[in-house]
Design a protein around this motif. Structure first.
Motif, short mmCIF file in Angstrom:
data_model
loop_
_atom_site.label_atom_id
_atom_site.label_comp_id
_atom_site.label_asym_id
_atom_site.label_seq_id
_atom_site.Cartn_x
_atom_site.Cartn_y
_atom_site.Cartn_z
N ASN A 144 5.25 31.16 -17.38
CA ASN A 144 6.25 30.28 -16.78
C ASN A 144 6.87 29.33 -17.80
O ASN A 144 8.07 29.05 -17.76
N TYR A 145 6.04 28.82 -18.71
CA TYR A 145 6.57 27.93 -19.75
C TYR A 145 7.57 28.70 -20.62
O TYR A 145 8.66 28.20 -20.92
N GLY A 146 7.18 29.91 -21.02
CA GLY A 146 8.07 30.72 -21.83
C GLY A 146 9.36 31.06 -21.12
O GLY A 146 10.46 31.01 -21.71
N TYR A 147 9.24 31.39 -19.85
CA TYR A 147 10.44 31.74 -19.08
C TYR A 147 11.40 30.56 -18.97
O TYR A 147 12.62 30.71 -19.11
N ARG A 154 16.28 28.36 -25.21
CA ARG A 154 15.37 28.21 -26.35
C ARG A 154 14.56 29.49 -26.52
O ARG A 154 13.34 29.53 -26.38
N LEU A 155 15.26 30.57 -26.83
CA LEU A 155 14.63 31.89 -26.88
C LEU A 155 13.56 31.97 -27.95
O LEU A 155 12.48 32.55 -27.74
N ASN A 156 13.86 31.44 -29.11
CA ASN A 156 12.89 31.52 -30.20
C ASN A 156 11.60 30.78 -29.86
O ASN A 156 10.50 31.24 -30.17
N ASP A 157 11.74 29.63 -29.18
CA ASP A 157 10.56 28.86 -28.78
C ASP A 157 9.74 29.58 -27.72
O ASP A 157 8.53 29.38 -27.63
N ASP A 160 6.32 32.46 -28.50
CA ASP A 160 4.89 32.18 -28.61
C ASP A 160 4.22 32.12 -27.24
O ASP A 160 3.06 32.53 -27.09
N TYR A 161 4.94 31.60 -26.25
CA TYR A 161 4.36 31.48 -24.91
C TYR A 161 4.25 32.85 -24.24
O TYR A 161 3.25 33.15 -23.57
N TYR A 162 5.27 33.68 -24.40
CA TYR A 162 5.18 35.04 -23.88
C TYR A 162 4.06 35.82 -24.57
O TYR A 162 3.32 36.58 -23.94
N GLN A 163 3.95 35.61 -25.88
CA GLN A 163 2.89 36.32 -26.62
C GLN A 163 1.52 35.93 -26.11
O GLN A 163 0.64 36.79 -25.92
N ARG A 164 1.33 34.64 -25.88
CA ARG A 164 0.04 34.17 -25.36
C ARG A 164 -0.20 34.73 -23.96
O ARG A 164 -1.33 35.11 -23.62
N LEU A 179 9.14 39.40 -23.68
CA LEU A 179 8.79 39.20 -25.08
C LEU A 179 9.62 40.12 -25.97
O LEU A 179 10.15 39.70 -27.01
N ALA A 180 9.74 41.38 -25.55
CA ALA A 180 10.54 42.33 -26.33
C ALA A 180 12.00 41.90 -26.37
O ALA A 180 12.66 42.01 -27.42
N ASN A 181 12.50 41.39 -25.25
CA ASN A 181 13.90 40.97 -25.20
C ASN A 181 14.18 39.82 -26.16
O ASN A 181 15.20 39.81 -26.86
N VAL A 182 13.29 38.82 -26.18
CA VAL A 182 13.57 37.67 -27.06
C VAL A 182 13.43 38.05 -28.52
O VAL A 182 14.16 37.53 -29.38
N HIS A 183 12.53 39.00 -28.83
CA HIS A 183 12.44 39.48 -30.21
C HIS A 183 13.70 40.25 -30.60
O HIS A 183 14.22 40.10 -31.72
N TYR A 184 14.19 41.06 -29.68
CA TYR A 184 15.40 41.82 -29.94
C TYR A 184 16.58 40.88 -30.15
O TYR A 184 17.38 41.04 -31.08
N PHE A 185 16.66 39.86 -29.30
CA PHE A 185 17.75 38.89 -29.43
C PHE A 185 17.69 38.19 -30.78
O PHE A 185 18.71 37.97 -31.43
#
Length: 212
Positions: A144-147, A154-157, A160-164, A179-185
């Motif tokens: 939820n924090y990552g979302y 704040r996609l880059n931020d 780490d939350y999605y990874q966790r 997580l894959a989407n924000v890395h792709y972006f």
């Protein structure tokens, strides 16, 4: 049957999926022991499982009235209110629950979800942070924090939350996808025009925060 027998029979019926007969048993028990909050709590949980939050709220309110010192009753009341989109009332119930049991990760998370639905994203982040501090293994709060970070741009931020979140719950396909989407972006952000990037940032979001 006495109260204990009725409750035990109701629980067996509930576990076997016969919620109608289980409810009948619990209601019979409540007639014999009208001051027992645990019976109303069971009825509330049953109604929530039947997607009837309005009925669940009624029973949780009775449980809270009879046992105002029990944190989980207030949290479950908050959950039923949230299902009814009564977010302000839900937040008050979660606050009462957390006053009684401060280190309650689901209650903090769900209070964050209610604030998110009221567009109070900073307060939602604060609540999710409290949830993660209360239980660092609570994957839902990390997601939820990552979302919320992702939705605010704040996609880059958010990475780490999605990874966790996926480290804690590898079966969460939605978290993996985000997580894959924000890395792709992040990979294409240096070459794609800004206007297109803004569209991609919105498309990358695939799921609202999780309600415990």
């Amino acid at each position: 049957m006495d109260v204990i027998d009725l409750i035990e029979e109701g629980e067996k019926l509930y576990e076997n999926g016969d919620t109608s007969t289980a409810k009948s048993k619990f209601l019979q028990a409540s007639l014999l022991a009208p001051e027992d909050p645990q019976i109303y709590n069971r009825l509330g949980m049953l109604e929530m499982s039947r997607e009837s939050p309005d009925k669940a709220r009624f029973f949780y309110e009775k449980a809270c009235t009879l046992a105002p010192e029990v944190a989980r009753y207030h949290m479950r009341l908050g959950d039923s209110l949230q299902r009814l989109s009564s977010y302000e009332d839900a937040i008050r119930s979660y606050a009462t629950s957390l006053d009684l049991e401060p280190r309650n990760a689901p209650a903090s998370n769900n209070r964050g979800f209610a604030n998110f639905n009221l567009n109070r994203w900073n307060e939602a982040l604060r609540c999710y942070d409290e949830s993660m501090k209360s239980d660092p293994t609570y994957a839902v709060a990390w997601y939820n924090y990552g979302y919320t970070l992702q939705l605010s741009g704040r996609l880059n931020d958010s990475k780490d939350y999605y990874q966790r979140a996926v480290d804690l719950d590898p079966s969460d396909k939605i978290a993996w996808n985000n997580l894959a989407n924000v890395h792709y972006f992040a990979w294409i952000c240096t070459s794609v025009p800004v206007v297109v990037l803004e569209v991609i940032a919105l498309l990358a979001i695939t799921k609202t925060p999780c309600f415990s």
